[in-house]
Design a protein around this motif. Structure first.
Motif, mmCIF file in Angstrom:
data_model
loop_
_atom_site.group_PDB
_atom_site.id
_atom_site.type_symbol
_atom_site.label_atom_id
_atom_site.label_comp_id
_atom_site.label_asym_id
_atom_site.label_seq_id
_atom_site.Cartn_x
_atom_site.Cartn_y
_atom_site.Cartn_z
ATOM 1 N N GLY A 1 -4.267 2.988 6.760
ATOM 2 C CA GLY A 1 -5.586 1.659 7.683
ATOM 3 C C GLY A 1 -6.871 2.697 7.795
ATOM 4 N N LYS B 1 0.706 -1.308 -0.323
ATOM 5 C CA LYS B 1 0.156 0.300 0.079
ATOM 6 C C LYS B 1 0.861 1.343 0.206
ATOM 7 C CE LYS B 1 -3.973 -2.385 2.567
ATOM 8 N NZ LYS B 1 -4.950 -1.886 3.470
ATOM 9 N N LYS C 1 -9.816 -0.908 13.706
ATOM 10 C CA LYS C 1 -11.091 -2.465 12.511
ATOM 11 C C LYS C 1 -11.397 -3.339 13.365
ATOM 12 C CE LYS C 1 -8.032 -1.848 8.116
ATOM 13 N NZ LYS C 1 -6.973 -2.551 8.208
ATOM 14 N N GLN D 1 -5.136 -0.625 13.065
ATOM 15 C CA GLN D 1 -5.461 -2.294 12.768
ATOM 16 C C GLN D 1 -6.451 -1.441 14.101
ATOM 17 O OE1 GLN D 1 -4.048 -3.410 10.677
ATOM 18 N NE2 GLN D 1 -3.363 -1.114 10.553
ATOM 19 N N TYR E 1 -0.260 3.023 12.686
ATOM 20 C CA TYR E 1 -0.266 1.801 12.502
ATOM 21 C C TYR E 1 -0.893 0.396 13.441
ATOM 22 C CZ TYR E 1 0.073 -2.994 10.231
ATOM 23 O OH TYR E 1 -0.146 -4.051 9.388
#
Length: 518
Positions: free
Chosen positions: A467, A312, A361, A358, A354
């Motif tokens: 993300g 990404k 999510k 996560q 990061y």
């Protein structure tokens, strides 16, 4: 009874029949050095047997030259004795005293004149010869030196033999001082009087009560020293916080008070991926050059990061996304794995962001505030304001639709709590924030604006690969730790804060760091 106690009893006995005593006279009567007597007086005074008053007295004492004449003869009298009855020439008289004639060298025109080294024997002879003529020992007529009379006495030696009768300030004393045969010396002595616990005999005082004295009952007959409850205890040798650590602690407490959590920063060696690539900083950026960054040789490359994240980040650099076209270049995987000494604590922030993404999510959205304070490394030229390693303070806020106005409000509150109210913001460029602002504050000593930090909103190109959803923004600001420390402790050269130039005594004596909010 030891000698010191014997001397103490003698002093007390003398004081029984006298109102005051002179310590110089007491030392003379005891045939001891005056300095040795002082120790005895201190012991008696601490037990309140006596009280003393320090006084000064000028006295006339012989110099080394005066003592030499007293034990031998004066220089002028020695010359007088060497002159024969028939007379003698100056050259021959000088030979008697071992003074050789130095022939004069003819000086050529324009030639530099060499400085002659003066013979100490010649200087001493000239002084003695002049005094011999002045004292009426000798005379000189047509180059011949003769005695004025025979069997004359050594007048100077006779004067020195009656030295003890010469009064200070007399004409005789002034002449001896002028000739450097005597000098005036100031001596210190004590006037001794009875103390409130005076007794004609000294009883030893014990410093502490012992088990033996208690068991034997001897304590009933003993005297003990008074305990000074106001005496300071022995200074304890202990560690002291460095000025940088004192200021760091204050900043930490302020940020924790504002609801921030501290990020782990114990990894000095970082991969180029987290230090640069994850921050959307292109691989050809000048900051990634060896002139600015310290690269590691062993191990040269870092471990692999998550391949999905890596791809990404690579795609964002090469072709862009979220409305960006990226940098349009061939992104190198190997370049991103190079190990370096981290150049900023934003490398710590990128890792933390990061992890938070996560967690979003799995658990859904929640706002967070983080800060870090730790060392960073840059290949700088060392001078009074720059080091190759220094500390960076960084704060990040993760929130939905976090704005530039929110960032400015947090910055204002932070700096208000360290006593800086006058702030200005200036637009600037950073590779990983947009918009970006330099922070300026008013320096009360320099009486002008100075740059004190940098700030901005992290770019979508940085947040999307990590993300984060599009409606979550991250605002951040950073500043150095060394500059506020230098201002607070009035340190002019940053190099005196670290390394061999640090003065341990300065670290021990520096005051606590307490910022006053305004």
């Amino acid at each position: 009874m030891d000698q010191k106690q014997d001397h103490a009893n003698t002093i007390l006995t003398q004081l029984e029949s006298a109102e005051t005593l002179n310590s110089l006279e007491v030392a003379k009567s005891l045939s001891i050095n005056h300095q040795d007597l002082v120790g005895c007086l201190l012991q008696l005074e601490s037990a309140n047997y006596i009280k003393t008053e320090g006084l000064k007295q000028d006295q006339l004492i012989l110099t080394d030259e005066g003592n030499t004449i007293l034990n031998s003869q004066s220089g002028e009298y020695e010359i007088y004795q060497k002159v024969p009855e028939a007379g003698i020439s100056m050259v021959d008289l000088q030979k008697v005293f071992g003074i050789e004639q130095v022939p004069k060298v003819k000086q050529e025109q324009g030639e530099k004149k060499e400085k002659q080294v003066e013979d100490p024997k010649k200087r001493q002879f000239d002084q003695g010869f002049g005094n011999a003529k002045k004292m009426g020992y000798i005379k000189m007529d047509k180059g011949v030196i003769t005695k004025v009379a025979n069997d004359l006495p050594d007048k100077i030696k006779l004067e020195l033999q009656s030295f003890n009768t010469i009064k200070l300030g007399s004409q005789q004393a002034k002449l001896l001082v002028e000739r450097k045969l005597a000098m005036i010396s100031t001596i210190k002595y004590f006037e001794i009087k009875k103390g409130f616990k005076y007794a004609p005999k000294f009883r030893e005082q014990f410093a502490a009560l012992t088990t033996e004295q208690l068991l034997s009952g001897e304590w009933k007959e003993c005297e003990y020293k008074s305990i000074n409850l106001n005496a300071e205890g022995e200074k304890i040798s202990m560690g002291n916080l460095h000025p940088l650590l004192k200021v760091r602690k204050q900043f930490s407490q302020i940020l924790i008070g504002l609801g921030f959590e501290e990020m782990p920063t114990n990894q000095f060696v970082e991969s180029s991926f987290w230090n640069f690539d994850a921050l959307f900083q292109p691989q050809k950026h000048p900051a990634r050059d060896a002139h600015d960054t310290f690269f590691c040789s062993d191990p040269e490359l870092s471990e692999e990061v998550d391949t999905t994240l890596r791809d990404k980040v690579k795609s964002m650099h090469q072709t862009g996304g979220v409305g960006s076209i990226g940098y349009q270049y061939e992104w190198s995987h190997e370049e991103s794995r190079k190990n370096i000494l981290r150049t900023h604590t934003t490398a710590v922030s990128s890792k933390m962001l990061y992890r938070i993404a996560q967690q979003y999510k799995e658990k859904g959205y929640f706002p967070k505030k983080y800060f870090s304070i730790d060392k960073v490394f840059r290949n700088e030229t060392l001078d009074a304001t720059h080091l190759a390693e220094f500390h960076q303070i960084e704060g990040v806020v993760i929130d939905k639709n976090a704005s530039l106005g929110q960032l400015m409000g947090i910055i204002r509150e932070f700096f208000r709590q360290i006593g800086i109210n006058k702030l200005w913001f200036k637009p600037t460029y950073n590779p990983y924030t947009e918009p970006s602002m330099e922070i300026y504050g008013y320096h009360p000593v320099l009486k002008k604006k100075v740059e004190i930090g940098n700030s901005g909103v992290f770019r979508p190109e940085m947040l999307a690969p990590l993300g984060f959803p599009e409606d979550v923004n991250v605002i951040a600001w950073g500043l150095g730790l060394e500059r506020p420390t230098m201002i607070y402790y009035d340190i002019r050269d940053i190099r005196t804060m670290v390394g061999p130039e640090v003065k341990v005594e300065t670290v021990r004596s520096n005051a606590f760091c307490v910022f006053e909010s305004k």
